[in-house]
Design a protein around this motif. Sequence first.
Motif, PDB file in Angstrom:
ATOM      1  N   VAL A  69       0.859  -1.176   0.000  1.00 35.70           N
ATOM      2  CA  VAL A  69       0.000   0.000   0.000  1.00 35.70           C
ATOM      3  C   VAL A  69       0.899   1.230   0.000  1.00 35.70           C
ATOM      4  CG1 VAL A  69      -1.736   1.294   1.315  1.00 35.70           C
ATOM      5  CG2 VAL A  69      -1.826  -1.208   1.230  1.00 35.70           C
ATOM      6  N   SER A  70       0.659   2.118  -0.930  1.00 35.49           N
ATOM      7  CA  SER A  70       1.456   3.330  -1.050  1.00 35.49           C
ATOM      8  C   SER A  70       0.849   4.431  -0.192  1.00 35.49           C
ATOM      9  CB  SER A  70       1.482   3.778  -2.520  1.00 35.49           C
ATOM     10  OG  SER A  70       2.002   5.082  -2.619  1.00 35.49           O
ATOM     11  N   ARG A  71       1.677   5.167   0.487  1.00 33.00           N
ATOM     12  CA  ARG A  71       1.191   6.304   1.283  1.00 33.00           C
ATOM     13  C   ARG A  71       0.502   7.328   0.389  1.00 33.00           C
ATOM     14  NH1 ARG A  71       0.457   5.478   6.261  1.00 33.00           N
ATOM     15  NH2 ARG A  71       2.129   4.453   7.334  1.00 33.00           N
ATOM     16  N   ALA A  72       0.952   7.450  -0.853  1.00 29.75           N
ATOM     17  CA  ALA A  72       0.371   8.418  -1.783  1.00 29.75           C
ATOM     18  C   ALA A  72      -1.052   8.024  -2.190  1.00 29.75           C
ATOM     19  CB  ALA A  72       1.242   8.560  -3.026  1.00 29.75           C
ATOM     20  N   ASP A  73      -1.405   6.752  -2.044  1.00 34.35           N
ATOM     21  CA  ASP A  73      -2.731   6.280  -2.441  1.00 34.35           C
ATOM     22  C   ASP A  73      -3.790   6.516  -1.372  1.00 34.35           C
ATOM     23  OD1 ASP A  73      -1.647   5.409  -4.785  1.00 34.35           O
ATOM     24  OD2 ASP A  73      -1.505   3.311  -4.173  1.00 34.35           O
ATOM     25  N   ARG A  74      -3.391   6.955  -0.198  1.00 32.19           N
ATOM     26  CA  ARG A  74      -4.345   7.120   0.888  1.00 32.19           C
ATOM     27  C   ARG A  74      -5.045   8.473   0.775  1.00 32.19           C
ATOM     28  NH1 ARG A  74      -1.405   4.090   5.872  1.00 32.19           N
ATOM     29  NH2 ARG A  74      -1.104   2.171   4.736  1.00 32.19           N
ATOM     30  N   PRO A  75      -6.231   8.564   1.356  1.00 26.34           N
ATOM     31  CA  PRO A  75      -6.958   9.837   1.277  1.00 26.34           C
ATOM     32  C   PRO A  75      -6.230  10.951   2.035  1.00 26.34           C
ATOM     33  CG  PRO A  75      -8.219   8.179   2.500  1.00 26.34           C
ATOM     34  CD  PRO A  75      -6.945   7.535   2.049  1.00 26.34           C
ATOM     35  N   ARG A  76      -6.672  12.174   1.782  1.00 28.47           N
ATOM     36  CA  ARG A  76      -6.087  13.332   2.468  1.00 28.47           C
ATOM     37  C   ARG A  76      -6.220  13.165   3.974  1.00 28.47           C
ATOM     38  NH1 ARG A  76      -9.064  16.325  -1.716  1.00 28.47           N
ATOM     39  NH2 ARG A  76     -10.832  16.097  -0.360  1.00 28.47           N
ATOM     40  N   ASP A  77      -5.286  13.741   4.691  1.00 31.62           N
ATOM     41  CA  ASP A  77      -5.311  13.715   6.150  1.00 31.62           C
ATOM     42  C   ASP A  77      -6.019  14.985   6.628  1.00 31.62           C
ATOM     43  OD1 ASP A  77      -4.770  13.956   8.879  1.00 31.62           O
ATOM     44  OD2 ASP A  77      -2.823  12.971   8.681  1.00 31.62           O
ATOM     45  N   GLU A  78      -7.264  14.844   7.021  1.00 26.32           N
ATOM     46  CA  GLU A  78      -8.067  16.001   7.398  1.00 26.32           C
ATOM     47  C   GLU A  78      -7.463  16.757   8.572  1.00 26.32           C
ATOM     48  OE1 GLU A  78     -12.584  17.213   8.775  1.00 26.32           O
ATOM     49  OE2 GLU A  78     -12.177  15.155   8.173  1.00 26.32           O
ATOM     50  N   LEU A  79      -6.867  16.045   9.526  1.00 28.89           N
ATOM     51  CA  LEU A  79      -6.274  16.717  10.681  1.00 28.89           C
ATOM     52  C   LEU A  79      -5.084  17.576  10.266  1.00 28.89           C
ATOM     53  CD1 LEU A  79      -6.033  17.307  13.664  1.00 28.89           C
ATOM     54  CD2 LEU A  79      -4.818  15.109  13.929  1.00 28.89           C
ATOM     55  N   ALA A  80      -4.219  17.053   9.407  1.00 33.86           N
ATOM     56  CA  ALA A  80      -3.070  17.834   8.940  1.00 33.86           C
ATOM     57  C   ALA A  80      -3.546  19.079   8.187  1.00 33.86           C
ATOM     58  CB  ALA A  80      -2.165  16.983   8.055  1.00 33.86           C
TER      59      ALA A  80
END
Length: 176
Positions: A69-80
């Motif tokens: 699993v690529s970190r780039a494939d994950r959804p946006r981090d709303e908290l960041a």
Amino acid sequence: MYGYQLRVAFEESTGGTWPLNIGQVYTTLSRLERDELVRPLPKGDEGQRPYEITDAGRADLASWFATPVSRADRPRDELAIKLALALTTPGVDVRAVVQTQRSATMRTLQEYTRLKARHEQPADLSWRLVLDAMLFQAEAEVRWLDHCEASLVRYSPPPLRVPRAEPDRATEASSR
């Protein structure tokens, strides 16, 4: 399996941490059928249409399991995103945003820890691994919030830049 059975099996495997909307299950089955990764079987006595995985579906599934699993494939981090915007929005107390999130994350971490303690030897390893992942993610979030707080202590916001007013060309021309 038909859609409802798939939903139940998924929720059991993940300990109910990611409830699925049954409409989402059937939409996904339709897309998998379109892509020839599953095929519908004849309807059962109760009217449900079960699906079975095709050879192409098994190959696609094997490829998915074999691909990291690529970190780039994950959804946006709303908290960041929230903290980044809080830093640039006048009147927002960024430290309060961090503290509010820390309190919520700590409560979540305590809930996960209590849940884990109640089921020290669950029969379902998949559920335990999902719970461990959620615990580790909550712990990582607390560590990141600690980092954010330390960074805020050292942070000096840049001075506000006030745009220079352009001289009024009409006024300049009339004064000549």
